[in-house]
Design a protein around this motif. Structure first.
Motif, short mmCIF file in Angstrom:
data_model
loop_
_atom_site.label_atom_id
_atom_site.label_comp_id
_atom_site.label_asym_id
_atom_site.label_seq_id
_atom_site.Cartn_x
_atom_site.Cartn_y
_atom_site.Cartn_z
N THR A 65 -20.67 -4.03 -20.57
CA THR A 65 -20.70 -5.54 -20.65
C THR A 65 -21.76 -6.16 -20.42
O THR A 65 -23.05 -5.46 -19.86
CB THR A 65 -19.85 -5.78 -19.37
OG1 THR A 65 -18.48 -5.34 -19.30
CG2 THR A 65 -19.71 -7.33 -19.02
N LEU B 104 -18.10 -3.73 -14.57
CA LEU B 104 -17.79 -4.87 -13.71
C LEU B 104 -17.11 -4.56 -12.48
O LEU B 104 -16.48 -5.25 -11.94
CB LEU B 104 -16.88 -5.58 -14.50
CG LEU B 104 -17.22 -6.52 -15.87
CD1 LEU B 104 -16.22 -6.84 -16.60
CD2 LEU B 104 -18.47 -7.53 -15.20
N SER C 87 -21.10 -7.31 -10.88
CA SER C 87 -22.29 -6.86 -11.70
C SER C 87 -23.33 -6.35 -11.14
O SER C 87 -23.83 -7.14 -10.00
CB SER C 87 -22.59 -8.09 -12.65
OG SER C 87 -23.69 -7.52 -13.55
N LEU D 152 -24.18 -9.72 -19.45
CA LEU D 152 -24.09 -10.97 -18.69
C LEU D 152 -25.02 -12.05 -19.04
O LEU D 152 -26.32 -11.49 -19.36
CB LEU D 152 -24.08 -10.64 -17.16
CG LEU D 152 -22.68 -10.81 -16.49
CD1 LEU D 152 -21.84 -9.69 -17.02
CD2 LEU D 152 -22.96 -10.64 -14.83
N VAL E 55 -19.57 -13.68 -19.40
CA VAL E 55 -19.36 -12.15 -19.42
C VAL E 55 -19.12 -11.85 -20.80
O VAL E 55 -17.82 -12.24 -21.40
CB VAL E 55 -18.29 -11.74 -18.38
CG1 VAL E 55 -18.02 -10.55 -18.32
CG2 VAL E 55 -18.63 -12.50 -16.71
N SER F 272 -24.92 -5.24 -17.50
CA SER F 272 -24.07 -5.32 -16.35
C SER F 272 -23.67 -3.94 -15.97
O SER F 272 -23.22 -3.19 -16.73
CB SER F 272 -22.83 -6.04 -16.55
OG SER F 272 -22.00 -6.13 -15.35
#
Length: 300
Positions: free
Chosen positions: A255, A91, A11, A257, A165, A250
């Protein structure tokens, strides 16, 4: 000789550490190379769609970059890629291919380049070190580029928190996510980010994770990218309200986190997913650790 390398997901940015900070996760892509009469690429794992099995595969292209660097001809190989990291989700999937390709080509050529040399080449390929450094070294990393010199630092090898995540079911292209960023940053925003980046380094090195709620705030890229991810701001806020130390986008997303005490990870994941659901986004989640080793060769 057959070589297999395992490379962790990563990340990038961690809030204010734009293009220079990142962390490695205990989620992996695994790549194998062995000499062959011609190039072949075989894919397996959860994510195989839209990944080329021809000479424009990024794993192969990275191998060719190394051979070009050391002045050797390309070696035909049979490549196998077992992909457990979702691509185009922020990611570091592409970074795993770059790092894996460089390590495999280096091994097949008798390891002429050091890890430091390989990191420098990876930064050239990627354009910035935020993903490739933790992919190589593991842990939470800061990387400074000073002219032609790369200065990687591992701030924390195995911090004492879980990483939640949360992966929304949308794609955010890195090019599009970069295109929306302003070309100029105000003095106020510059001070905001530099102060929090400094606090972020201090929090990881000291283990004072309660500082992360402030230290992971950002004004350079994260607010601007919120329009691409409905419900993002609400999801990050819900993570904090449910016990996360800090929460952030991220990479270029989508995504999200959250860094949490282990006992809070389930509640954080549930709250973040509910916030995205209210914005009409389906998402999936997983709680993992920070990988402390980075890319490594494993038995095939």
């Amino acid at each position: 000789m057959r070589y297999t390398v395992r490379v962790p997901a990563t990340s990038a940015n961690l809030g204010p550490g734009f293009d220079c900070m990142g962390l490695a996760l205990t989620l992996y892509n695994t790549f194998t190379a062995s000499p062959s009469d011609s190039l072949t690429v075989t894919l397996s794992g959860m994510y195989t769609h839209h990944i080329p099995v021809t000479s424009n595969n990024l794993l192969w292209d990275s191998m060719c970059r190394l051979w070009q660097e050391i002045g050797e001809p390309e070696q035909p190989v049979a490549l196998e890629a077992h992909n457990l990291i979702p691509p185009a989700r922020g990611l570091g999937s592409s970074s795993t291919a770059v790092v894996g390709g460089l390590l495999l080509a280096n091994a097949l050529s008798g390891t002429p380049l050091s890890r430091s040399d390989l990191l420098g080449l990876a930064c050239m390929i990627e354009g910035h070190p935020d993903n490739v450094t933790p992919a190589f070294l593991g842990g939470v990393t800061l990387t400074v580029q000073d002219d032609d010199t790369i200065l990687p630092r591992v701030l924390a090898a195995k911090p004492d928190f879980k990483v939640v995540v949360v992966i929304p079911d949308i794609l955010v292209e890195t090019e599009k996510a970069r295109a929306i960023l302003p070309s100029m940053v105000s003095r106020e925003d510059l001070i905001f980010n530099t102060s929090r980046a400094g606090l972020l380094v201090n929090a990881f090195m000291s283990g004072e994770y309660e500082l992360l709620a402030v230290a992971t705030k950002d004004r350079v890229h994260q607010n601007q990218r919120a329009d691409l991810i409905p419900g993002m701001d609400q999801a990050l806020q819900m993570a904090l309200e449910n016990g996360a130390y800090g929460a952030f986008l991220s990479g270029s997303g989508p995504t999200l986190l959250a860094l949490c005490p282990e006992q809070k990870s389930a509640a954080c994941a549930r709250a973040m997913k509910e916030a995205l659901w209210e914005a009409r986004l389906i998402s999936e989640s997983v709680a993992v650790d920070v990988d402390e080793v980075g890319a490594q060769f494993v038995s095939s």
